[in-house]
Design a protein around this motif. Structure first.
Motif, short mmCIF file in Angstrom:
data_model
loop_
_atom_site.label_atom_id
_atom_site.label_comp_id
_atom_site.label_asym_id
_atom_site.label_seq_id
_atom_site.Cartn_x
_atom_site.Cartn_y
_atom_site.Cartn_z
N GLN A 12 0.83 -1.21 0.00
CA GLN A 12 0.00 0.00 0.00
C GLN A 12 0.87 1.26 0.00
O GLN A 12 0.43 2.32 -0.44
N GLU A 26 0.23 -5.92 -5.63
CA GLU A 26 0.51 -6.31 -4.26
C GLU A 26 1.90 -6.92 -4.09
O GLU A 26 2.39 -7.05 -2.98
N HIS A 74 -10.61 -9.30 12.02
CA HIS A 74 -9.61 -8.36 11.52
C HIS A 74 -10.04 -7.81 10.15
O HIS A 74 -10.59 -8.53 9.31
N SER A 75 -9.77 -6.55 9.93
CA SER A 75 -10.22 -5.88 8.70
C SER A 75 -9.63 -6.50 7.44
O SER A 75 -10.20 -6.34 6.34
N TYR A 76 -8.50 -7.19 7.57
CA TYR A 76 -7.88 -7.79 6.38
C TYR A 76 -8.85 -8.71 5.65
O TYR A 76 -8.88 -8.75 4.41
N ASP A 89 -11.96 -8.53 5.28
CA ASP A 89 -13.02 -7.84 4.56
C ASP A 89 -12.52 -7.15 3.30
O ASP A 89 -13.32 -6.67 2.49
N ARG A 90 -11.21 -7.09 3.14
CA ARG A 90 -10.65 -6.45 1.95
C ARG A 90 -10.86 -7.33 0.73
O ARG A 90 -10.74 -8.54 0.80
N PRO A 91 -11.20 -6.74 -0.40
CA PRO A 91 -11.33 -7.55 -1.61
C PRO A 91 -9.97 -8.03 -2.11
O PRO A 91 -8.95 -7.36 -1.90
N ALA A 92 -9.97 -9.18 -2.73
CA ALA A 92 -8.74 -9.68 -3.35
C ALA A 92 -8.56 -9.02 -4.72
O ALA A 92 -9.53 -8.55 -5.31
N LYS A 98 -4.94 -9.33 -2.54
CA LYS A 98 -4.40 -8.67 -1.37
C LYS A 98 -3.25 -9.50 -0.83
O LYS A 98 -3.17 -10.70 -1.08
N LEU A 156 -0.17 -9.80 2.62
CA LEU A 156 -0.12 -9.65 4.07
C LEU A 156 1.32 -9.70 4.57
O LEU A 156 2.13 -10.49 4.08
#
Length: 356
Positions: free
Chosen positions: A108, A143, A229-231, A233-236, A238, A240
């Protein structure tokens, strides 16, 4: 077909996997000799300190530079170890795929840091080296991970689709192969949290076969908090960083209960990645493919039986090293490594650097 040596030193930081592959960067071909070189306690300590220093001070910090030299030297030793065991000389090997060691990954912010000096390794080996696989993708807005989906796609040709390949390293990533699609992303933790838990409380570096976790009880409240965890809910696509999750809530847990909860967290986060995709074939690879408790929890959570990728004819423990041999061939051929569905990059993107 060319004879290529691939290497992988993953987020589990247990050591270096090395493998030989015959490939042209299109067809995977036959795999050959493998070798594993374990990191010493001092090596792991240096890498841990270098990760912290890299996050706070950047890649020019003295600890990062020291770790860079160590990683390069250790990979030379590991590659030579394989070559000596297999009776290979430098003239027998066309190329080396050198992933290095990831210290920091923040796409990001357009930042990804893998240490290891590909040019120095090439000079010492007398073999061309492909390295720095992620930077081009991150610079192009991707990413930078996972890199192995194009390899997985070639690997599973002929199986019922949609198929999924779960690579359970320190961080787990999934590749979903459809008839005309290729999608991939990091699902969440793989082995890293459990490994760190075991190291912090025992003399062991991992939970062999998941035996400790199998004796414990999952803390359902902590598990629910981790899965919130908000991760997730993130769209792919993505990706980590290995240290993205706070597990302080388990500080007072017993060894077995903590291991059980963290193992369940990995399994349930993988299962979430499979939801609603109509997967017909599920394959697992990486260190986590040997964690029987994790696989049992995964099957219970997703309703699919995970098959070890070895049924396809490749060594699960060395699959990422084999993958980086394949990717090295693609670097040499100028073929794309990453795609819109795998890293979010806008168009198929080449990457990697070839040594002089």
């Amino acid at each position: 077909m060319k004879t290529i040596i691939g290497t992988m030193s993953g987020t589990s930081m247990d050591g270096i996997d090395v493998a030989v592959l015959e490939t042209d960067g299109d067809v995977v071909g036959s795999a050959g000799a493998t070798h594993f070189q374990k990191y010493t306690k001092a090596d792991r300590s240096l890498l841990t300190d270098a990760m912290a220093a890299c996050r706070e001070h950047g890649r020019d910090h003295a600890l990062v530079i020291e770790a860079d030299k160590m990683i390069t030297a250790k990979h030379y030793d590991a590659i030579k170890g394989l070559m000596d065991e297999a009776g290979l000389t430098a003239s027998d090997v066309d190329l080396v795929g050198f992933h290095g060691q990831t210290l920091y990954h923040a796409p990001q912010d357009r930042v990804t840091v893998q240490i290891g000096d590909g040019e120095a390794l090439a000079r010492k080996l007398g073999i061309r080296v492909a390295y720095d696989f992620r930077t081009a993708d991150v610079k192009a807005g991707g990413e930078g991970a996972p890199l192995v989906p194009v390899f997985h796609q070639a690997l599973v040709g002929g199986v019922p689709l949609p198929a999924a390949v779960l690579n359970i390293g320190g961080v787990a990533n999934i590749t979903i192969i459809g008839d005309d699609s290729l999608d991939a992303f990091d699902t969440g933790p793989g082995n890293a949290l459990v490994d760190d838990w075991m190291r912090s409380r025992t003399s062991r570096t991992f939970d062999q076969w998941g035996r400790v976790a199998g004796e414990g009880t999952v803390d359902e409240a902590v598990l629910a908090d981790l899965l919130a965890h908000s991760y997730f809910d993130r769209p792919a696509p993505k990706s980590l960083d290995r240290d993205a999750f706070d597990v302080m809530a388990l500080d007072r847990a017993s060894l077995a209960d903590g291991a059980a909860t963290l193992t369940a967290f990995s399994a349930h986060s993988m299962a979430k990645a499979l939801e609603g995709r109509g997967i017909k074939s599920l394959y697992v690879a990486g260190g986590g493919a040997n964690n029987l408790t994790m696989l049992r929890m995964l099957q219970a959570a997703c309703g699919l039986e995970p098959q070890n990728v070895e049924v396809l004819g490749y060594d699960s423990d060395f699959l990422e090293a084999i993958a980086f041999a394949y990717l090295a061939a693609r670097v040499e051929q100028g073929l794309p490594l990453t795609f819109p569905g795998t890293t979010g990059v806008k168009e198929p993107t080449t990457g990697g650097v070839l040594s002089a």
